[in-house]
Write an enzyme that holds these catalytic residues in place. Structure first.
Site, PDB file in Angstrom:
ATOM      1  N   GLY A 187       0.776  -1.231   0.000  1.00  0.00           N
ATOM      2  CA  GLY A 187       0.000   0.000   0.000  1.00  0.00           C
ATOM      3  C   GLY A 187       0.809   1.284   0.000  1.00  0.00           C
ATOM      4  O   GLY A 187       0.238   2.368   0.176  1.00  0.00           O
ATOM      5  N   GLY A 213       2.212   3.050  -2.370  1.00  0.00           N
ATOM      6  CA  GLY A 213       1.797   4.017  -3.380  1.00  0.00           C
ATOM      7  C   GLY A 213       0.499   4.709  -3.015  1.00  0.00           C
ATOM      8  O   GLY A 213       0.346   5.927  -3.193  1.00  0.00           O
ATOM      9  N   CYS A 214      -0.447   3.934  -2.498  1.00  0.00           N
ATOM     10  CA  CYS A 214      -1.732   4.495  -2.066  1.00  0.00           C
ATOM     11  C   CYS A 214      -1.523   5.510  -0.950  1.00  0.00           C
ATOM     12  O   CYS A 214      -2.102   6.598  -0.961  1.00  0.00           O
ATOM     13  CB  CYS A 214      -2.664   3.388  -1.579  1.00  0.00           C
ATOM     14  SG  CYS A 214      -3.061   2.120  -2.799  1.00  0.00           S
TER      15      CYS A 214
END
Length: 258
Positions: A205, A207-208
């Site tokens: 996660g 990048g999120c």
């Protein structure tokens, strides 16, 4: 209170997708709203199924939220299909707030979260609506049909994507030797954001979380450069701390200080 909206897919394990976005918004003191675009069956080991949401239901969610809780900034994550991208892009044409587009294509486990037709829709319809596009090197390579490995290639990719219509492009480098380098291009100059590369399993996660932190910072009134700098510090600390949950590719620590 500032409001940030995420238009993204669901990760039931809570490490990525809209769940990660909402946790990141909350940690940054921003009220988070979410538009669900697709559902996944996944944990820290694998993604075993992906199901997109009906387009009319996606737009109905979007209209309901924007009409009652207008965001100060918004972001997109996994959108899943060309039809959903086109629908979101059509609504984004009327957005009066900055839109951060994270062109999520492949999960950390290697599962595809976007079909082939959707890439052209992303290029033609959504990228021109983006205040900031945040592809990683692999996503930048797929968008530009060129190799994106070195910093010079990241700069070239950022320039190419900028020409597609995005107002700003941040190509995320991830681990490059002992540094994690991201390249921002605003149409006039390049800016590099560097941090120490961290060897860890807590990368689910990332990048999120980075794009969500940038969105939250924009909602809080920071300039783009300051928003990226703060988000870079946050994700670096979150990766370093780690969540300690799961037994595969583990999530970051969402409780890391700002």
């Amino acid at each position: 209170m500032p409001i940030a909206m995420t238009i993204a897919g669901s990760d039931p394990s809570g490490g990525a997708g809209l769940q990660a976005d909402l946790k990141t918004f909350h940690q940054h003191g921003v009220y988070g709203t979410s538009i669900v675009t697709l559902l996944t069956v996944q944990n820290t080991h694998a993604v075993s199924a992906v199901q997109t949401i009906d387009i009319d239901f996606v737009t109905a969610q979007l209209d309901a939220v924007v009409s009652d809780l207008p965001p100060t900034a918004a972001k997109t994550g996994a959108l899943g299909s060309a039809a959903i991208i086109d629908a979101v892009a059509a609504r984004a044409a009327d957005f009066v707030f900055p839109l951060v587009v994270d062109p999520v294509m492949i999960s950390k486990h290697g599962a595809s979260l976007i079909d082939k037709k959707a890439i052209s829709s992303l290029r033609d319809q959504l990228i021109p609506k983006a205040f900031l596009l945040t592809p990683n090197r692999l996503e930048a390579a797929r968008l530009t049909d060129q190799n994106v490995v070195t910093i010079d290639q990241m700069m070239q990719a950022a320039s190419t994507i900028f020409a597609m219509g995005a107002r700003n492009v941040l190509v995320k480098g991830g681990g490059m030797n002992d540094q994690a380098v991201d390249v921002l291009y605003d149409g006039k100059r390049f800016s590099l954001f560097e941090a120490e590369r961290i060897d860890t399993v807590h990368t689910h996660g990332t990048g999120c979380v980075l794009s969500a932190a940038i969105t939250a910072n924009l909602a809080n009134g920071l300039t783009l450069t300051k928003a990226i700098e703060s988000a870079k510090r946050f994700i670096s600390t979150a990766i370093q701390s780690g969540s300690g949950v799961g037994n595969g590719i583990r999530p970051v620590d969402f409780h890391s200080p700002i």
